[in-house]
Motif scaffolding. Structure first.
Motif, PDB file in Angstrom:
ATOM      1  N   ALA A   1      12.034  -1.818   8.868  1.00 45.87           N
ATOM      2  CA  ALA A   1      11.753  -0.723   7.937  1.00 45.87           C
ATOM      3  C   ALA A   1      10.296  -0.745   7.508  1.00 45.87           C
ATOM      4  O   ALA A   1       9.701  -1.798   7.331  1.00 45.87           O
ATOM      5  CB  ALA A   1      12.648  -0.821   6.717  1.00 45.87           C
ATOM      6  N   ARG A   2       9.762   0.431   7.348  1.00 46.08           N
ATOM      7  CA  ARG A   2       8.384   0.564   6.871  1.00 46.08           C
ATOM      8  C   ARG A   2       8.407   1.017   5.412  1.00 46.08           C
ATOM      9  O   ARG A   2       9.290   1.773   5.023  1.00 46.08           O
ATOM     10  CB  ARG A   2       7.638   1.609   7.692  1.00 46.08           C
ATOM     11  CG  ARG A   2       7.496   1.218   9.121  1.00 46.08           C
ATOM     12  CD  ARG A   2       6.707   2.254   9.844  1.00 46.08           C
ATOM     13  NE  ARG A   2       6.588   1.885  11.241  1.00 46.08           N
ATOM     14  CZ  ARG A   2       6.225   2.713  12.176  1.00 46.08           C
ATOM     15  NH1 ARG A   2       5.951   3.960  11.901  1.00 46.08           N
ATOM     16  NH2 ARG A   2       6.126   2.298  13.412  1.00 46.08           N
ATOM     17  N   PRO A   3       7.428   0.602   4.640  1.00 46.58           N
ATOM     18  CA  PRO A   3       7.355   1.078   3.252  1.00 46.58           C
ATOM     19  C   PRO A   3       7.163   2.595   3.220  1.00 46.58           C
ATOM     20  O   PRO A   3       6.590   3.184   4.144  1.00 46.58           O
ATOM     21  CB  PRO A   3       6.126   0.369   2.688  1.00 46.58           C
ATOM     22  CG  PRO A   3       5.849  -0.754   3.617  1.00 46.58           C
ATOM     23  CD  PRO A   3       6.401  -0.356   4.955  1.00 46.58           C
ATOM     24  N   TRP A   4       7.646   3.226   2.158  1.00 46.12           N
ATOM     25  CA  TRP A   4       7.555   4.680   2.056  1.00 46.12           C
ATOM     26  C   TRP A   4       6.119   5.182   2.122  1.00 46.12           C
ATOM     27  O   TRP A   4       5.849   6.243   2.670  1.00 46.12           O
ATOM     28  CB  TRP A   4       8.198   5.163   0.756  1.00 46.12           C
ATOM     29  CG  TRP A   4       9.672   5.348   0.897  1.00 46.12           C
ATOM     30  CD1 TRP A   4      10.629   4.575   0.349  1.00 46.12           C
ATOM     31  CD2 TRP A   4      10.337   6.342   1.664  1.00 46.12           C
ATOM     32  NE1 TRP A   4      11.863   5.027   0.721  1.00 46.12           N
ATOM     33  CE2 TRP A   4      11.712   6.117   1.537  1.00 46.12           C
ATOM     34  CE3 TRP A   4       9.913   7.397   2.452  1.00 46.12           C
ATOM     35  CZ2 TRP A   4      12.667   6.901   2.160  1.00 46.12           C
ATOM     36  CZ3 TRP A   4      10.870   8.189   3.076  1.00 46.12           C
ATOM     37  CH2 TRP A   4      12.227   7.938   2.926  1.00 46.12           C
ATOM     38  N   GLY A   5       5.197   4.429   1.597  1.00 44.73           N
ATOM     39  CA  GLY A   5       3.790   4.860   1.653  1.00 44.73           C
ATOM     40  C   GLY A   5       3.317   5.036   3.086  1.00 44.73           C
ATOM     41  O   GLY A   5       2.625   6.007   3.411  1.00 44.73           O
ATOM     42  N   ASP A   6       3.706   4.114   3.981  1.00 51.02           N
ATOM     43  CA  ASP A   6       3.337   4.227   5.391  1.00 51.02           C
ATOM     44  C   ASP A   6       3.994   5.441   6.038  1.00 51.02           C
ATOM     45  O   ASP A   6       3.374   6.146   6.839  1.00 51.02           O
ATOM     46  CB  ASP A   6       3.732   2.970   6.163  1.00 51.02           C
ATOM     47  CG  ASP A   6       2.919   1.755   5.766  1.00 51.02           C
ATOM     48  OD1 ASP A   6       1.891   1.931   5.075  1.00 51.02           O
ATOM     49  OD2 ASP A   6       3.312   0.637   6.155  1.00 51.02           O
ATOM     50  N   VAL A   7       5.222   5.680   5.707  1.00 46.77           N
ATOM     51  CA  VAL A   7       5.938   6.824   6.279  1.00 46.77           C
ATOM     52  C   VAL A   7       5.284   8.124   5.851  1.00 46.77           C
ATOM     53  O   VAL A   7       5.042   9.013   6.679  1.00 46.77           O
ATOM     54  CB  VAL A   7       7.432   6.796   5.858  1.00 46.77           C
ATOM     55  CG1 VAL A   7       8.147   8.062   6.287  1.00 46.77           C
ATOM     56  CG2 VAL A   7       8.124   5.566   6.416  1.00 46.77           C
ATOM     57  N   ILE A   8       4.961   8.241   4.576  1.00 43.68           N
ATOM     58  CA  ILE A   8       4.318   9.458   4.067  1.00 43.68           C
ATOM     59  C   ILE A   8       2.949   9.640   4.711  1.00 43.68           C
ATOM     60  O   ILE A   8       2.584  10.734   5.141  1.00 43.68           O
ATOM     61  CB  ILE A   8       4.176   9.399   2.517  1.00 43.68           C
ATOM     62  CG1 ILE A   8       5.531   9.275   1.849  1.00 43.68           C
ATOM     63  CG2 ILE A   8       3.404  10.593   1.985  1.00 43.68           C
ATOM     64  CD1 ILE A   8       6.395  10.489   1.884  1.00 43.68           C
ATOM     65  N   ALA A   9       2.170   8.562   4.811  1.00 39.53           N
ATOM     66  CA  ALA A   9       0.824   8.649   5.392  1.00 39.53           C
ATOM     67  C   ALA A   9       0.880   9.079   6.851  1.00 39.53           C
ATOM     68  O   ALA A   9       0.060   9.884   7.303  1.00 39.53           O
ATOM     69  CB  ALA A   9       0.119   7.299   5.261  1.00 39.53           C
ATOM     70  N   ARG A  10       1.863   8.586   7.605  1.00 41.86           N
ATOM     71  CA  ARG A  10       1.968   8.956   9.015  1.00 41.86           C
ATOM     72  C   ARG A  10       2.488  10.382   9.173  1.00 41.86           C
ATOM     73  O   ARG A  10       2.125  11.084  10.107  1.00 41.86           O
ATOM     74  CB  ARG A  10       2.897   8.002   9.743  1.00 41.86           C
ATOM     75  CG  ARG A  10       2.338   6.598   9.753  1.00 41.86           C
ATOM     76  CD  ARG A  10       3.201   5.684  10.544  1.00 41.86           C
ATOM     77  NE  ARG A  10       2.614   5.641  11.876  1.00 41.86           N
ATOM     78  CZ  ARG A  10       3.276   5.400  12.991  1.00 41.86           C
ATOM     79  NH1 ARG A  10       4.535   5.173  12.946  1.00 41.86           N
ATOM     80  NH2 ARG A  10       2.662   5.375  14.141  1.00 41.86           N
ATOM     81  N   THR A  11       3.331  10.825   8.257  1.00 37.32           N
ATOM     82  CA  THR A  11       3.900  12.154   8.354  1.00 37.32           C
ATOM     83  C   THR A  11       2.909  13.238   7.958  1.00 37.32           C
ATOM     84  O   THR A  11       2.815  14.266   8.591  1.00 37.32           O
ATOM     85  CB  THR A  11       5.150  12.271   7.448  1.00 37.32           C
ATOM     86  OG1 THR A  11       6.069  11.244   7.800  1.00 37.32           O
ATOM     87  CG2 THR A  11       5.831  13.611   7.597  1.00 37.32           C
ATOM     88  N   PHE A  12       2.123  12.981   6.923  1.00 33.76           N
ATOM     89  CA  PHE A  12       1.208  13.989   6.400  1.00 33.76           C
ATOM     90  C   PHE A  12      -0.239  13.562   6.592  1.00 33.76           C
ATOM     91  O   PHE A  12      -1.019  13.540   5.650  1.00 33.76           O
ATOM     92  CB  PHE A  12       1.492  14.223   4.908  1.00 33.76           C
ATOM     93  CG  PHE A  12       2.884  14.723   4.641  1.00 33.76           C
ATOM     94  CD1 PHE A  12       3.230  16.024   4.905  1.00 33.76           C
ATOM     95  CD2 PHE A  12       3.858  13.864   4.134  1.00 33.76           C
ATOM     96  CE1 PHE A  12       4.505  16.487   4.670  1.00 33.76           C
ATOM     97  CE2 PHE A  12       5.135  14.310   3.889  1.00 33.76           C
ATOM     98  CZ  PHE A  12       5.476  15.636   4.155  1.00 33.76           C
ATOM     99  N   ARG A  13      -0.602  13.234   7.792  1.00 33.66           N
ATOM    100  CA  ARG A  13      -1.990  12.855   8.075  1.00 33.66           C
ATOM    101  C   ARG A  13      -2.923  14.033   7.842  1.00 33.66           C
ATOM    102  O   ARG A  13      -2.601  15.162   8.183  1.00 33.66           O
ATOM    103  CB  ARG A  13      -2.137  12.421   9.533  1.00 33.66           C
ATOM    104  CG  ARG A  13      -1.568  11.082   9.799  1.00 33.66           C
ATOM    105  CD  ARG A  13      -1.896  10.673  11.204  1.00 33.66           C
ATOM    106  NE  ARG A  13      -1.166   9.453  11.518  1.00 33.66           N
ATOM    107  CZ  ARG A  13      -1.041   8.953  12.705  1.00 33.66           C
ATOM    108  NH1 ARG A  13      -1.580   9.570  13.735  1.00 33.66           N
ATOM    109  NH2 ARG A  13      -0.382   7.849  12.893  1.00 33.66           N
ATOM    110  N   LEU A  14      -4.045  13.704   7.271  1.00 34.93           N
ATOM    111  CA  LEU A  14      -5.064  14.748   7.070  1.00 34.93           C
ATOM    112  C   LEU A  14      -5.744  15.047   8.385  1.00 34.93           C
ATOM    113  O   LEU A  14      -6.112  14.143   9.120  1.00 34.93           O
ATOM    114  CB  LEU A  14      -6.086  14.295   6.036  1.00 34.93           C
ATOM    115  CG  LEU A  14      -5.559  14.098   4.619  1.00 34.93           C
ATOM    116  CD1 LEU A  14      -6.670  13.547   3.735  1.00 34.93           C
ATOM    117  CD2 LEU A  14      -5.039  15.405   4.072  1.00 34.93           C
ATOM    118  N   LYS A  15      -5.857  16.318   8.695  1.00 33.81           N
ATOM    119  CA  LYS A  15      -6.504  16.715   9.941  1.00 33.81           C
ATOM    120  C   LYS A  15      -7.933  17.121   9.637  1.00 33.81           C
ATOM    121  O   LYS A  15      -8.212  17.841   8.716  1.00 33.81           O
ATOM    122  CB  LYS A  15      -5.751  17.876  10.572  1.00 33.81           C
ATOM    123  CG  LYS A  15      -4.346  17.475  10.964  1.00 33.81           C
ATOM    124  CD  LYS A  15      -3.638  18.587  11.641  1.00 33.81           C
ATOM    125  CE  LYS A  15      -2.230  18.129  11.997  1.00 33.81           C
ATOM    126  NZ  LYS A  15      -1.461  19.112  12.654  1.00 33.81           N
ATOM    127  N   GLY A  16      -8.827  16.641  10.471  1.00 33.46           N
ATOM    128  CA  GLY A  16     -10.178  17.106  10.307  1.00 33.46           C
ATOM    129  C   GLY A  16     -11.213  16.093  10.206  1.00 33.46           C
ATOM    130  O   GLY A  16     -11.414  15.009  10.114  1.00 33.46           O
TER     131      GLY A  16
END
Length: 84
Positions: free
Chosen positions: A69-84
């Motif tokens: 399992a990954r911590p929720w912070g990692d999951v959120i960061a990978r899901t909503f990566r900033l583009k640009g």
């Protein structure tokens, strides 16, 4: 006479219901043939349940966090990566 028949049917229904709830419907006939009392039916069903081997398997999920399992912070960061 009608009261006795009603009591017999009530007893039979209670025995059958208890056996079904305990997962042992095949035991109801034997209890009814012997005119076993409700308390004795409960005790026999509990004893049968206690003697049964528990259904435990290593394939069942265990409580707690899975090892991968990954911590929720990692999951959120990978899901909503900033583009640009």
């Amino acid at each position: 006479m009608l009261v006795a028949a009603t009591e017999v049917l009530t007893h039979a229904r209670a025995v059958v219901d208890l056996c079904r709830l305990a997962g042992q419907p095949q035991m109801a006939g034997r209890f009814l043939e012997r005119d076993t009392g409700i308390d004795d039916v409960r005790a026999a069903l509990l004893a049968t349940r206690a003697e049964a081997v528990p259904d435990i398997s290593a394939a069942h999920p265990q409580p707690g966090r899975p090892s991968g399992a990954r911590p929720w912070g990692d999951v959120i960061a990978r899901t909503f990566r900033l583009k640009g």
